[in-house]
Design a protein around this motif. Structure first.
Motif, PDB file in Angstrom:
ATOM      1  N   VAL A  34       0.889  -1.366   0.005  1.00 41.03           N
ATOM      2  CA  VAL A  34      -0.070  -0.013  -0.014  1.00 41.03           C
ATOM      3  C   VAL A  34       1.017   1.255   0.016  1.00 41.03           C
ATOM      4  N   LEU A  35       0.431   2.122  -0.654  1.00 42.98           N
ATOM      5  CA  LEU A  35       1.161   3.623  -0.870  1.00 42.98           C
ATOM      6  C   LEU A  35       0.526   4.554   0.010  1.00 42.98           C
ATOM      7  N   SER A  36       1.343   5.437   0.492  1.00 44.24           N
ATOM      8  CA  SER A  36       1.003   6.553   1.265  1.00 44.24           C
ATOM      9  C   SER A  36       1.577   7.939   0.560  1.00 44.24           C
ATOM     10  N   THR A  37       1.114   9.042   1.064  1.00 45.05           N
ATOM     11  CA  THR A  37       1.305  10.218   0.642  1.00 45.05           C
ATOM     12  C   THR A  37       2.835  10.650   1.109  1.00 45.05           C
ATOM     13  N   SER A  38       3.606  10.938   0.112  1.00 47.67           N
ATOM     14  CA  SER A  38       5.052  11.214   0.481  1.00 47.67           C
ATOM     15  C   SER A  38       5.636  12.506  -0.563  1.00 47.67           C
ATOM     16  N   TYR A  39       6.774  12.908  -0.556  1.00 46.00           N
ATOM     17  CA  TYR A  39       7.274  14.107  -1.268  1.00 46.00           C
ATOM     18  C   TYR A  39       7.022  13.837  -2.783  1.00 46.00           C
ATOM     19  N   LYS A  40       6.924  12.330  -3.186  1.00 49.49           N
ATOM     20  CA  LYS A  40       6.823  11.911  -4.587  1.00 49.49           C
ATOM     21  C   LYS A  40       5.800  11.361  -4.942  1.00 49.49           C
ATOM     22  N   CYS A  41       4.854  10.926  -3.899  1.00 50.67           N
ATOM     23  CA  CYS A  41       3.428  10.479  -3.945  1.00 50.67           C
ATOM     24  C   CYS A  41       2.391  11.173  -3.712  1.00 50.67           C
ATOM     25  N   LYS A  42       1.480  11.513  -4.658  1.00 49.79           N
ATOM     26  CA  LYS A  42       0.423  12.299  -4.283  1.00 49.79           C
ATOM     27  C   LYS A  42      -1.057  11.572  -4.724  1.00 49.79           C
ATOM     28  N   PHE A  43      -1.775  11.675  -3.990  1.00 47.28           N
ATOM     29  CA  PHE A  43      -3.153  11.293  -4.439  1.00 47.28           C
ATOM     30  C   PHE A  43      -4.071  12.482  -4.765  1.00 47.28           C
ATOM     31  N   LEU A  44      -4.678  12.459  -5.647  1.00 47.58           N
ATOM     32  CA  LEU A  44      -5.675  13.624  -6.106  1.00 47.58           C
ATOM     33  C   LEU A  44      -6.997  12.907  -6.227  1.00 47.58           C
ATOM     34  N   HIS A  45      -8.044  13.896  -6.108  1.00 47.66           N
ATOM     35  CA  HIS A  45      -9.418  13.648  -6.204  1.00 47.66           C
ATOM     36  C   HIS A  45     -10.190  14.596  -6.875  1.00 47.66           C
ATOM     37  N   ASP A  46     -10.856  14.473  -8.068  1.00 49.73           N
ATOM     38  CA  ASP A  46     -11.570  15.554  -8.634  1.00 49.73           C
ATOM     39  C   ASP A  46     -12.842  14.610  -9.166  1.00 49.73           C
ATOM     40  N   GLY A  47     -13.865  14.843  -8.299  1.00 50.73           N
ATOM     41  CA  GLY A  47     -15.214  14.323  -8.656  1.00 50.73           C
ATOM     42  C   GLY A  47     -15.158  12.891  -8.701  1.00 50.73           C
ATOM     43  N   ASP A  48     -15.714  12.101  -9.561  1.00 53.17           N
ATOM     44  CA  ASP A  48     -15.339  10.591  -9.619  1.00 53.17           C
ATOM     45  C   ASP A  48     -14.059  10.256 -10.074  1.00 53.17           C
ATOM     46  N   GLU A  49     -13.099  11.091 -10.350  1.00 55.33           N
ATOM     47  CA  GLU A  49     -11.898  10.739 -10.872  1.00 55.33           C
ATOM     48  C   GLU A  49     -10.679  10.676  -9.769  1.00 55.33           C
ATOM     49  N   HIS A  50     -10.065   9.671  -9.723  1.00 56.25           N
ATOM     50  CA  HIS A  50      -9.226   9.460  -8.637  1.00 56.25           C
ATOM     51  C   HIS A  50      -7.621   9.449  -9.376  1.00 56.25           C
ATOM     52  N   THR A  51      -6.641  10.062  -8.915  1.00 58.89           N
ATOM     53  CA  THR A  51      -5.400   9.895  -9.544  1.00 58.89           C
ATOM     54  C   THR A  51      -4.131   9.703  -8.610  1.00 58.89           C
ATOM     55  N   LEU A  52      -3.471   8.947  -9.066  1.00 65.74           N
ATOM     56  CA  LEU A  52      -2.009   8.790  -8.364  1.00 65.74           C
ATOM     57  C   LEU A  52      -0.937   9.477  -9.168  1.00 65.74           C
ATOM     58  N   LEU A  53      -0.355  10.213  -8.504  1.00 62.46           N
ATOM     59  CA  LEU A  53       0.699  11.160  -9.366  1.00 62.46           C
ATOM     60  C   LEU A  53       2.001  10.729  -8.582  1.00 62.46           C
ATOM     61  N   LEU A  54       2.921  10.213  -9.546  1.00 62.36           N
ATOM     62  CA  LEU A  54       4.215  10.061  -8.997  1.00 62.36           C
ATOM     63  C   LEU A  54       5.331  11.150  -9.512  1.00 62.36           C
ATOM     64  N   LEU A  55       5.658  12.237  -8.712  1.00 64.06           N
ATOM     65  CA  LEU A  55       6.145  13.291  -9.218  1.00 64.06           C
ATOM     66  C   LEU A  55       7.488  13.066  -9.871  1.00 64.06           C
ATOM     67  N   GLU A  56       8.310  12.063  -9.552  1.00 64.63           N
ATOM     68  CA  GLU A  56       9.696  12.111 -10.362  1.00 64.63           C
ATOM     69  C   GLU A  56       9.969  10.544 -10.040  1.00 64.63           C
ATOM     70  N   VAL A  57       9.864   9.728 -11.493  1.00 70.43           N
ATOM     71  CA  VAL A  57      10.133   8.272 -11.228  1.00 70.43           C
ATOM     72  C   VAL A  57      11.605   8.076 -11.497  1.00 70.43           C
ATOM     73  N   PHE A  58      12.043   6.939 -11.159  1.00 69.40           N
ATOM     74  CA  PHE A  58      13.327   6.436 -11.570  1.00 69.40           C
ATOM     75  C   PHE A  58      13.181   4.814 -11.757  1.00 69.40           C
TER      76      PHE A  58
END
Length: 311
Positions: A34-58
């Motif tokens: 399971v993922l949790s919010t961090s400096y590079k992992c963000k959870f976004l919610h806009d209406g019915d759309e849920h998004t996982l945003l990885l800010l900088e991947v390696f």
């Protein structure tokens, strides 16, 4: 969710539509963790759309990402896979081959997309040729085949696999594997002629140019010579020795030294002669050799007593 291909250092976004009553709970996972919010992992919610945003991947962020939504009536999970950096599933074993044999190194690698594989000897890239076959299969397996190895093919080989998510090298702990080409041993200094005396030490010595996997054996007049308290056999620093501490008449004969490894064998030989000791024997009285003398001094060899009579 759709699989994603990302460039190292850039961001990646996974989105999914979620609806239900009561409002479902949403959880994001990477490879079942399971993922949790961090400096590079963000959870976004806009209406019915849920998004996982990885800010900088390696490369280490490559893997399987999933989203689980649930309420008291149902649970559902969706998956998306990012690219995966190369990884060898096993090490490449080192080889020891004799000249003229085939040298084959095999590998199995995983990665998404399928990695590009290159072979190096030392720091030089190896290209397919008439004596070298390189095969890379679509399932991630492959090999390099040196069809007839020679001494100059000995050395350190590296197999490298790479895609846009990273690079992997397989082999030993140092990311290398080794090819050792062995030749049959040859005598650079064979046995020499030896004459020994009863009771004295006997030393036989020869030298070879190869000691990789070499075994040594001795025979005397066709019978194997074994290590014993009176007979010392030694092979060290490419030098072969046989030492008899106290020579007897039975130690004479034809000695053969044979050295062998996987590539072949070689032999050299010498004849050992053992002489008896000489003594001065003094007599007082008559001697059958000279009836006119009352005393005689004879020099007699111990191995020739049968031809001399005293009275």
């Amino acid at each position: 969710m759709q699989p994603q291909t990302a460039i190292s250092g850039r961001s990646v976004r996974f989105s999914t539509q979620v609806s239900g009553l009561p409002q479902p709970q949403v959880f994001w996972y990477k490879d079942s963790e399971v993922l949790s919010t961090s400096y590079k992992c963000k959870f976004l919610h806009d209406g019915d759309e849920h998004t996982l945003l990885l800010l900088e991947v390696f490369p280490e962020d490559a893997g399987e990402y999933s989203c689980t939504v649930s309420n008291r009536f149902a649970e559902e999970r969706t998956f998306a896979v990012t690219g995966k950096r190369p990884e060898f599933t096993k090490t490449i074993e080192s080889l020891q081959r004799q000249e003229g044999a085939q040298g084959v190194f095999s590998y199995t690698v995983t990665g998404d997309p399928l990695p590009e594989v290159q072979w190096l000897k030392g720091t030089s890239h190896i290209q397919p040729s008439g004596f070298c076959i390189i095969v890379n299969n679509p399932d991630g397996s492959g090999f390099i085949n040196i069809k007839s190895v020679k001494q100059e093919h000995s050395g350190i080989y590296t197999c490298k696999a790479s895609n846009q998510y990273g690079e992997a090298s397989s082999g030993t702990a140092e990311c290398h594997t080794e090819l050792c080409v062995i030749d049959k041993p040859n005598f650079v200094r064979p046995l020499g002629s030896v004459a020994a005396v009863v009771g004295a030490a006997l030393h036989l010595e020869c030298q070879v140019d190869e000691d990789t996997g070499v075994t040594v054996s001795w025979t005397r007049d066709g019978r194997k010579v074994h290590q014993s308290p009176d007979c010392k056999l030694l092979f060290e620093d490419k030098t072969v020795t046989l030492d008899i501490l106290k020579t007897t008449l039975k130690d004479c004969g034809n000695y053969v030294c044979t050295v062998a490894n996987e590539a072949g064998s070689a032999s050299c030989s010498t004849t050992v002669k053992v002489q008896g000791k000489s003594y001065l024997v003094k007599f007082q009285g008559n001697c059958s050799i000279c009836n006119f003398c009352k005393s005689a001094v004879l020099e007699v060899n111990t191995v020739q007593f049968s031809g001399v009579h005293f009275r």
